[in-house]
Design a protein around this motif. Structure first.
Motif, short mmCIF file in Angstrom:
data_model
loop_
_atom_site.label_atom_id
_atom_site.label_comp_id
_atom_site.label_asym_id
_atom_site.label_seq_id
_atom_site.Cartn_x
_atom_site.Cartn_y
_atom_site.Cartn_z
N SER A 1 -20.27 7.93 -16.87
CA SER A 1 -21.82 7.99 -16.26
C SER A 1 -22.27 6.53 -15.54
O SER A 1 -21.54 5.65 -15.80
CB SER A 1 -22.81 8.07 -17.50
N ALA B 1 -23.22 1.45 -21.77
CA ALA B 1 -21.55 1.62 -21.64
C ALA B 1 -20.92 1.29 -22.46
O ALA B 1 -19.75 1.93 -22.47
CB ALA B 1 -21.80 0.48 -20.26
N LEU C 1 -34.63 4.36 -28.23
CA LEU C 1 -35.69 3.84 -27.60
C LEU C 1 -35.41 2.81 -26.35
O LEU C 1 -36.12 2.59 -25.54
CB LEU C 1 -36.43 2.65 -28.56
N GLY C 2 -33.99 2.49 -26.24
CA GLY C 2 -33.38 1.59 -25.23
C GLY C 2 -33.70 2.14 -23.76
O GLY C 2 -34.35 1.35 -22.94
N LEU C 3 -33.67 3.20 -23.70
CA LEU C 3 -33.59 3.91 -22.02
C LEU C 3 -35.27 4.12 -21.91
O LEU C 3 -35.56 3.98 -20.68
CB LEU C 3 -32.98 5.24 -21.92
N TYR C 4 -35.91 4.58 -23.02
CA TYR C 4 -37.50 4.63 -22.72
C TYR C 4 -38.07 3.25 -22.44
O TYR C 4 -38.92 3.23 -21.76
CB TYR C 4 -38.03 5.06 -24.06
N LYS D 1 -21.27 1.29 -25.78
CA LYS D 1 -21.17 2.05 -27.05
C LYS D 1 -20.70 3.40 -26.82
O LYS D 1 -20.03 3.84 -27.71
CB LYS D 1 -22.70 2.08 -27.54
N TYR D 2 -21.15 4.11 -25.65
CA TYR D 2 -20.79 5.52 -25.49
C TYR D 2 -19.37 5.68 -24.74
O TYR D 2 -19.32 6.74 -24.24
CB TYR D 2 -22.17 6.11 -24.73
N LEU E 1 -33.29 11.81 -21.07
CA LEU E 1 -32.51 10.62 -21.61
C LEU E 1 -33.82 9.46 -21.80
O LEU E 1 -33.63 8.57 -22.40
CB LEU E 1 -31.55 10.16 -20.55
N GLY F 1 -19.56 10.96 -20.96
CA GLY F 1 -20.49 11.30 -19.91
C GLY F 1 -21.57 12.08 -20.80
O GLY F 1 -21.62 12.36 -22.01
N ILE F 2 -22.28 12.61 -19.84
CA ILE F 2 -23.71 13.56 -20.72
C ILE F 2 -23.75 14.86 -19.89
O ILE F 2 -23.54 14.94 -18.62
CB ILE F 2 -24.95 12.70 -20.25
N ASP G 1 -19.81 3.53 -16.23
CA ASP G 1 -19.10 3.68 -17.54
C ASP G 1 -18.08 4.67 -17.23
O ASP G 1 -18.27 5.69 -16.56
CB ASP G 1 -19.50 3.53 -18.88
N ARG H 1 -32.45 11.23 -28.37
CA ARG H 1 -30.78 10.87 -28.51
C ARG H 1 -30.00 12.20 -28.15
O ARG H 1 -30.57 13.20 -28.71
CB ARG H 1 -30.58 10.44 -29.84
P1 ADP Z 1 -29.93 4.90 -28.20
O1 ADP Z 1 -28.60 4.43 -27.58
O2 ADP Z 1 -30.39 3.80 -29.50
O3 ADP Z 1 -29.66 6.14 -28.84
P2 ADP Z 1 -30.99 4.97 -25.70
O4 ADP Z 1 -32.29 5.31 -25.22
O5 ADP Z 1 -30.33 3.70 -25.46
O6 ADP Z 1 -30.99 5.23 -27.34
O7 ADP Z 1 -30.28 6.43 -25.35
C1 ADP Z 1 -30.86 7.52 -25.46
C2 ADP Z 1 -29.35 8.32 -25.52
O8 ADP Z 1 -28.97 8.67 -24.32
C3 ADP Z 1 -28.44 8.22 -26.51
O9 ADP Z 1 -28.37 8.43 -27.74
C4 ADP Z 1 -27.29 8.79 -25.79
O10 ADP Z 1 -26.92 10.05 -26.47
C5 ADP Z 1 -27.44 8.84 -24.29
N1 ADP Z 1 -26.72 7.84 -23.43
C6 ADP Z 1 -27.34 6.53 -23.09
N2 ADP Z 1 -26.31 5.92 -22.25
C7 ADP Z 1 -25.14 6.83 -22.37
C8 ADP Z 1 -23.91 6.32 -21.76
N3 ADP Z 1 -23.88 5.35 -21.03
N4 ADP Z 1 -23.08 7.49 -21.89
C9 ADP Z 1 -23.25 8.53 -22.58
N5 ADP Z 1 -24.74 8.67 -23.30
C10 ADP Z 1 -25.42 7.86 -23.03
#
Ligand code: ADP
Length: 257
Positions: free
Chosen positions: A246, A161, A220-223, A163-164, A201, A192-193, A188, A207
């Motif tokens: 998002s 939240a 890897l964070g979301l995985y 970083k993006y 995701l 958006g996505i 956040d 990514r």
């Molecule tokens: P990383 O941040 O290391 O690339 P994550 O697994 O945490 O890996 O997230 C995967 C992808 O999802 C990110 O590369 C980004 O493109 C997208 N993403 C995740 N969180 C957000 C967010 N809050 N807003 C926009 N895009 C997001």
């Protein structure tokens, strides 16, 4: 396509029979490519903080030799320590992925207060002072789960939240119990996505490709977050609107200890 086989000849050396296998290796090649790409991204991600630590140490060495400059010294110690934390986070992510692959992601459950855990998880964002974090929910709510790992999920969502959504200053964290499920969400107001990217995701290494700002990360964070939540019997997901922001959410079943 990979073809492997053996040709059988008759006495006159005329080929009479071929015995072999035809293997479609498209998927194998895609996975191999994904692995190669990952190794190059991971090396780059580790190299950046390492270079910064090396530079800080060289500067610190000079500063210490040439007399006292305590303010500058503490700036470079802070820089090196931020880079070290980044490296530690990256290495922990890699270790978690290998634990998941080996089926060794152990859960150590205990009963804890959700509001307190959320407060602890976003302390560092508040300390940095760049974002306002609003937390809404029932302060008495408790769950039985692996507190450290659920904190890790939350920190991943909060980090994303931040970083993006670099230009927006607000993050809203909400939590509530509905029937036998607790839902925690992190909202956040960033870029958006696109909706067609959302189903991917939570895949390993995924990514979203961006033509604009290039963000650091390994995908890897979301995985890892999804694996942790699913191991608890919960669900994880996201809703988003491009240009608006998002909301990432996850649920945990309310279990008695
Ligand atoms: P990383 O941040 O290391 O690339 P994550 O697994 O945490 O890996 O997230 C995967 C992808 O999802 C990110 O590369 C980004 O493109 C997208 N993403 C995740 N969180 C957000 C967010 N809050 N807003 C926009 N895009 C997001």
């Amino acid at each position: 396509i990979r073809v492997q086989g053996k040709i059988y000849y008759d006495k006159a050396q005329k080929p009479v029979r071929i015995l072999g296998t035809v293997l479609d290796i498209t998927e194998f090649k895609r996975l191999q490519q994904q692995k190669d790409d990952f190794i190059s991204v991971a090396s780059h991600e580790l190299k950046t903080p390492m270079t910064s630590i090396k530079a800080s140490i060289q500067i610190l060495d000079k500063l210490i030799r040439t007399g006292n400059n305590p303010e500058k010294i503490s700036t470079f110690i802070d820089k090196a320590s931020t880079s070290l934390n980044k490296m530690q986070h990256l290495v922990e992510s890699l270790l978690n992925v290998s634990r998941i692959s080996a089926g060794q992601l152990e859960l150590t459950k205990s009963r804890f207060n959700v509001a307190e855990m959320i407060n602890e998880s976003c302390d560092y964002v508040r300390l940095a002072g760049d974002h306002e974090v609003k937390i809404n929910g029932d302060k008495g709510l408790e769950v039985v789960a692996d507190k450290q790992k659920i904190e890790q999920v939350l920190v991943n969502l909060i980090n994303n939240a931040v970083k993006y959504a670099p230009c927006s200053k607000q993050i809203i964290i909400e939590f509530a119990q509905r029937k036998s499920t607790v839902k925690i969400s992190v909202q956040d107001f960033g870029e958006g996505i696109l909706s067609d990217k959302i189903p991917h995701l939570f895949e390993r290494y995924y990514r979203v490709e961006s033509s604009g700002v290039q963000y650091s990360g390994l995908g890897l964070g979301l995985y890892i977050s999804a694996e942790i939540v699913e191991r608890h019997g919960g669900k994880i997901g996201a809703t988003s609107e491009t240009g608006q922001g998002s909301t990432f959410w996850f649920t945990l079943p309310v279990v008695e200890d």
